[in-house]
Design an enzyme around this catalytic site. Structure first.
Site, PDB file in Angstrom:
ATOM      1  N   HIS A 189     128.760  19.642  76.123  1.00 24.91           N
ATOM      2  CA  HIS A 189     129.831  20.259  76.905  1.00 24.91           C
ATOM      3  C   HIS A 189     130.020  19.374  78.134  1.00 24.91           C
ATOM      4  CE1 HIS A 189     131.690  24.337  76.628  1.00 24.91           C
ATOM      5  NE2 HIS A 189     132.056  24.075  77.870  1.00 24.91           N
ATOM      6  N   TRP A 199     142.153  25.529  86.242  1.00 22.67           N
ATOM      7  CA  TRP A 199     142.443  25.311  84.825  1.00 22.67           C
ATOM      8  C   TRP A 199     143.925  24.916  84.693  1.00 22.67           C
ATOM      9  CZ3 TRP A 199     138.028  27.101  86.288  1.00 22.67           C
ATOM     10  CH2 TRP A 199     136.939  27.099  85.431  1.00 22.67           C
ATOM     11  N   ASP A 211     132.208  28.233  67.074  1.00 17.95           N
ATOM     12  CA  ASP A 211     133.540  28.677  66.653  1.00 17.95           C
ATOM     13  C   ASP A 211     134.475  28.733  67.859  1.00 17.95           C
ATOM     14  OD1 ASP A 211     132.084  30.757  67.792  1.00 17.95           O
ATOM     15  OD2 ASP A 211     133.035  32.304  66.558  1.00 17.95           O
ATOM     16  N   GLU A 212     134.760  27.546  68.420  1.00 21.07           N
ATOM     17  CA  GLU A 212     135.666  27.453  69.568  1.00 21.07           C
ATOM     18  C   GLU A 212     136.389  26.120  69.507  1.00 21.07           C
ATOM     19  OE1 GLU A 212     135.542  28.464  74.355  1.00 21.07           O
ATOM     20  OE2 GLU A 212     133.821  28.830  73.081  1.00 21.07           O
ATOM     21  N   ASP A 214     136.163  21.852  74.564  1.00 21.20           N
ATOM     22  CA  ASP A 214     135.076  22.297  75.424  1.00 21.20           C
ATOM     23  C   ASP A 214     133.723  22.030  74.780  1.00 21.20           C
ATOM     24  OD1 ASP A 214     135.819  24.171  73.459  1.00 21.20           O
ATOM     25  OD2 ASP A 214     134.683  25.744  74.437  1.00 21.20           O
ATOM     26  N   ASP A 226     138.026  22.282  82.055  1.00 20.53           N
ATOM     27  CA  ASP A 226     137.030  21.262  81.724  1.00 20.53           C
ATOM     28  C   ASP A 226     137.665  19.872  81.775  1.00 20.53           C
ATOM     29  OD1 ASP A 226     136.628  23.864  80.507  1.00 20.53           O
ATOM     30  OD2 ASP A 226     134.863  23.066  79.529  1.00 20.53           O
ATOM     31  N   GLU A 271     126.365  22.760  78.511  1.00 20.12           N
ATOM     32  CA  GLU A 271     127.334  23.703  79.089  1.00 20.12           C
ATOM     33  C   GLU A 271     126.763  24.410  80.312  1.00 20.12           C
ATOM     34  OE1 GLU A 271     130.200  27.349  77.535  1.00 20.12           O
ATOM     35  OE2 GLU A 271     128.408  26.811  76.388  1.00 20.12           O
TER      36      GLU A 271
END
Length: 902
Positions: free
Chosen positions: A776, A536, A468-469, A463, A476, A755
């Site tokens: 993003h 998703w 921190d992901e 993404d 997406d 994003e």
């Protein structure tokens, strides 16, 4: 006529294939028009010499009367583990011409069976503290080869990440191997031809391991050691000698382990390197390792090992900084001019023990200071401690950062623009398409879309690459997949990733939010357990379908079918006999336009905003759409009972949707752009109300003067308007420079896709630090429309892989030209239109063995010429008629130059 670009499973000369029947593809190059393949012949042998002499062939297809030139399955003798196969092909065309044999290509098989593995898993035999980042393990072994080497292949994997060297030299430019998969069920191994790296006599093999996704920090919850606490290595090298014998070098208890210069390596937090602890000789023969530790043998087994089939991550570009800045706070910052993913390499001097620290950021704040709040807990920090022996060069190995700006601290020397450079890192997917038009801002948007892809396609489609992901968010990925396939050759990338859907899908068919699934209990959001959100989870069906459409890949449908069916059956169960999917958590039209900032800040659920689209409406619309895809997929695969069942189900979902969400006047209960876009795009509006629904969508756009859609509504917005007869409204949205719009970010200096529509607000301040990525790719899904409608290069959904395609541009007065190139499985396609007050011109390139349906704006064929000749006199052009202000033609392969007087 030539046969070129031979590929096996999408790759040139791949090694380590797992497919027992590899698929072969080729392209035909011929300057004549209207060329198609009538027949082909393939020959395969286990050596180049045998192939040239036509002796000891393991497959000779003979002449096969067929126009198939992609995904031709190998049909020869049964293949063996590690076997290399050389192949060549020739074709016959519709002019009764026969090509020469192509230049030869090869593929090499991986290891088929568990007992092919002779190596043992080893771990360093020293103590570590698993609660924090620890030094990277270094592992080594020396061995002596006494015979002349014919061929050598290395098979290797690890828990964590590895870098392999032989005799002091890196074996491959591949990075972040063995990649990220659902490790418990699927751990990739790589295969490398190392014949050239080995010598008769003394040899040394060395590995450095990194924490990576396996035991590094992962997910915003601060988790660590998600897959295990210890790094481990599995490696074997098979050496075949010229005398016919062979030898195996394997990981076993004879190996040595130690720590070295890498004191920590973490994807989120960065890398620390103490050059004083390193030795240039540690991975070379005759190094003294008597003070090193041993290793521990572990019984992890090989049942979960799979051959790597994705796209290797590599350094693909190096960028020099454009400016050296001293910020208002007095900090030294370098600007690369482009938001990239990767790291910094520098060449600098320092005294022994001196250090330099690099921090990474995407933007500067409104005052011009270094801004990292949006990275959340990610430190994004690389530290280097100098040896003190002249100019020293450093770049990290096992971390990556999303950044445009680099802050330098803890260094007392001078640094110039020539001392540092940005290293661009991503899955090395070949460039497939190019889009360009007469508007420079739109061209910058296209560049931003591709840079967003490059930044986030790092083994999995993440993404975002900076905070921190950095997880494989499914929603997406599915909305962006058609655009990704226009820009890059994405077939292998998606094929690898989709296997982890099977691994992480629940028995009830529900699909997780992220793949590989590392979110527990909804990631602490409190929304759900992290499974089953439509838009998703539908990626389980939509992405394989996209790969089939773009590349003609039926195998991915076959391999993913049970996973796809599992998700479909889950939705059927959840919707019950009401046929409305209104259970479990859904993201809805995530990050749609928020009319009131105060509400936006206080909202616990970002999917509910000023332009709120009812989530049950969105979920049921996707239920209908995915069921239609499943009906088509089941039909293609010959699963008649499933196809009939889904065909019978679709009308029931449609009636339920119309009853629940559409009034008798064509108004949707959620009177939003996203609602109308989904209903129109998925065919959910009653026929007699389609025009009214489309007009309501247009009225809403005109009322706001801009889009209001989020992640699910935006990708189809311009295409829905175009298909409904309102391309001028789609262009209005494209050219809008005010917030919210695509070009708003461009005018704010964006070099990637944001994003959020207002990542930087009109007043220059930033959106909420909790979720504000400046790289993003989701909103970049408009790229599909740029290619297919602005430039007019459109996939024909009735014939996959561009075997037949459409050139159907929608010109606008705001543009004087638009051009799209795309390298399909059959070769390069071109759609290039330009116009002035008097003339519309269209240049088209059609690859051999394909045909195109052309639509040119106009009403009179007498005004249309090709190459200066009236079109009705061109033998290769078939006039198909006139429809909706377009002149319709059909053409075969070749280059064409159409010109139509207005």
């Amino acid at each position: 006529m030539k046969v070129t670009n031979l590929k096996t499973e999408y790759k040139s000369n791949p090694v380590g294939l797992k497919a027992c029947s590899p698929r072969l593809s080729w392209e035909i190059v011929d300057e004549k028009r209207n060329v198609s393949q009538n027949a082909y012949q393939v020959k395969c042998a286990t050596s180049k010499l045998d192939l040239q002499n036509e002796s000891k062939l393991i497959w000779n297809s003979g002449r096969i009367d067929s126009d198939q030139s992609i995904h031709v399955e190998y049909g020869g003798r049964e293949l063996q583990s590690g076997q290399r196969v050389y192949w060549t092909v020739k074709v016959w065309n519709n002019y009764k011409e026969e090509s020469e044999w192509s230049a030869s290509a090869f593929w090499e098989m991986g290891l088929f069976n568990d007992d092919d593995w002779k190596a043992q898993w080893i771990e360093p035999a020293y103590k570590e503290d698993p609660s924090d980042s620890t030094p990277s393990p270094y592992l080594r072994k020396e061995f002596h080869l006494k015979k002349n080497i014919k061929k050598a292949a290395a098979y290797l994997t690890c828990h964590g990440l590895y870098e392999l060297s032989l005799n002091g030299e890196k074996v491959s430019e591949d990075l972040f191997t063995p990649g990220w998969t659902s490790y418990e069920q699927r751990l990739q191994y790589q295969t490398y031809d190392v014949t050239e790296q080995l010598i008769s006599g003394k040899n040394a093999i060395g590995f450095v391991l990194g924490d990576g996704w396996y035991r590094g920090y992962l997910v915003w919850q601060g988790n660590k050691n998600l897959y295990g606490e210890k790094l481990a290595l599995l490696c074997q090298i098979r050496i075949d000698y010229e005398d016919g014998s062979h030898e195996m070098i394997v990981t076993d208890d004879s190996w040595k382990s130690n720590t070295g210069a890498i004191l920590k390596s973490d994807i989120y937090h960065g890398e620390t390197y103490d050059a004083r602890l390193g030795s240039e000789a540690w991975n070379k023969p005759d190094f003294d390792d008597q003070n090193w530790f041993g290793v521990t043998i572990k019984e992890y087994g090989v049942a979960n090992l799979v051959s790597s089939e994705g796209v290797p991550v590599r350094i693909t570009e190096t960028i020099k900084p454009i400016e050296k800045i001293i910020t208002p706070k007095g900090e030294l910052v370098f600007d690369l001019g482009q938001n990239i993913v990767g790291w910094v390499r520098f060449r600098l001097k320092g005294n022994a023990g001196d250090q330099i620290t690099l921090h990474h950021a995407e933007v500067l704040d409104p005052e011009g200071n270094f801004y990292t709040d949006n990275l959340r807990a990610a430190k994004a920090e690389d530290t280097y401690i100098f040896r003190g022996d002249g100019v020293e060069e450093f770049e990290p190995r096992f971390t990556f950062h999303g950044f445009r700006f680099v802050r330098v601290s803890d260094y007392s020397g001078d640094i110039s623009l020539d001392d540092i450079e940005g290293r661009v890192v991503h899955s090395d997917m070949p460039l497939a398409g190019e889009f360009e038009c007469s508007d420079p801002l739109v061209n910058r948007l296209q560049k931003n879309i591709d840079w967003g892809l490059r930044g986030n396609f790092l083994d999995v489609p993440t993404d975002c690459p900076q905070r921190d992901e950095r997880l494989g968010w499914t929603g997406d990925a599915q909305i962006f997949a058609p655009t990704a396939c226009f820009n890059r050759d994405a077939a292998s990338f998606y094929t690898k990733w989709m296997k982890d859907y099977i691994a992480d899908q629940r028995e009830d068919g529900s699909v997780p939010w992220v793949v590989p699934n590392v979110i527990e209990d909804g990631g602490g959001t409190g929304w759900s357990d992290g499974f089953g959100a439509t838009g998703w989870a539908d990626a389980a069906v939509i992405i394989p379908w996209t790969v089939y459409q773009v590349y003609g890949d039926q195998r991915i449908l076959e391999e993913q079918y049970e996973s796809m069916k599992g998700w479909e059956e889950y939705m059927i169960k959840e919707s019950g006999d009401r046929y409305l999917y209104d259970t479990v958590f859904h993201f809805g039209d995530w990050l749609s336009f928020a009319e009131y900032y105060s509400y936006y800040y206080n909202a616990p659920d970002y999917g509910y905003a000023g332009a709120n689209t009812d989530k049950d409406l969105v979920a049921t619309a996707y239920f209908y759409y995915t069921t239609g895809l499943m009906q088509q997929i089941a039909t293609i695969l010959g699963k008649a009972a499933d196809a009939d069942r889904y065909a019978a189900l679709r009308p029931k979902i449609k009636v339920a949707f119309q009853t629940e969400f559409i009034t008798q006047t064509g108004r949707l209960t959620s009177n939003t752009q996203a609602a109308y876009v989904l209903a129109l795009s998925f065919g959910l509006i009653p026929d007699n109300l389609v025009a009214k629904a489309a007009k309501r969508l247009v009225d809403d756009v005109n009322h706001f003067g801009h889009l209001t859609t989020g992640f699910l509504g935006t990708p189809m917005l311009c295409q829905a308007l175009t298909d409904s007869g309102y391309p001028e409204i789609a262009y209005k949205l494209l050219f809008n420079k005010r917030y919210p719009s695509w070009l708003y970010a461009v005018t704010k200096g964006a070099t990637t896709i944001w994003e959020r529509w207002d990542g930087i607000k009109p007043d220059g301040s930033f959106q909420d630090v909790g979720m504000n990525s400046f790289n993003h790719y989701a909103y970049g899904a408009v790229g599909e429309w740029l290619y297919s409608s602005v430039a007019g290069l459109k996939l024909d959904t009735s014939v996959p892989a561009y075997k037949q395609f459409k050139i159907k541009p929608y010109p606008t007065e705001e543009l004087t030209f638009a051009k799209a190139k795309y390298h399909s499985m059959y070769g390069e396609i071109l759609s290039h239109w330009e116009q002035d007050d008097d003339t519309f011109k269209l240049n088209v390139k059609v690859p051999a063995n394909t045909k195109a349906l052309i639509e040119i704006p106009g009403s009179d064929f007498s005004k249309l010429k090709e190459g200066g000749i009236p079109v009705d006199q061109i033998q290769e052009v078939e006039i198909m008629g006139f429809e909706d202000g377009k002149l319709l033609l059909e053409i075969g392969s070749g280059d064409y130059k159409f010109e139509c007087s207005k």
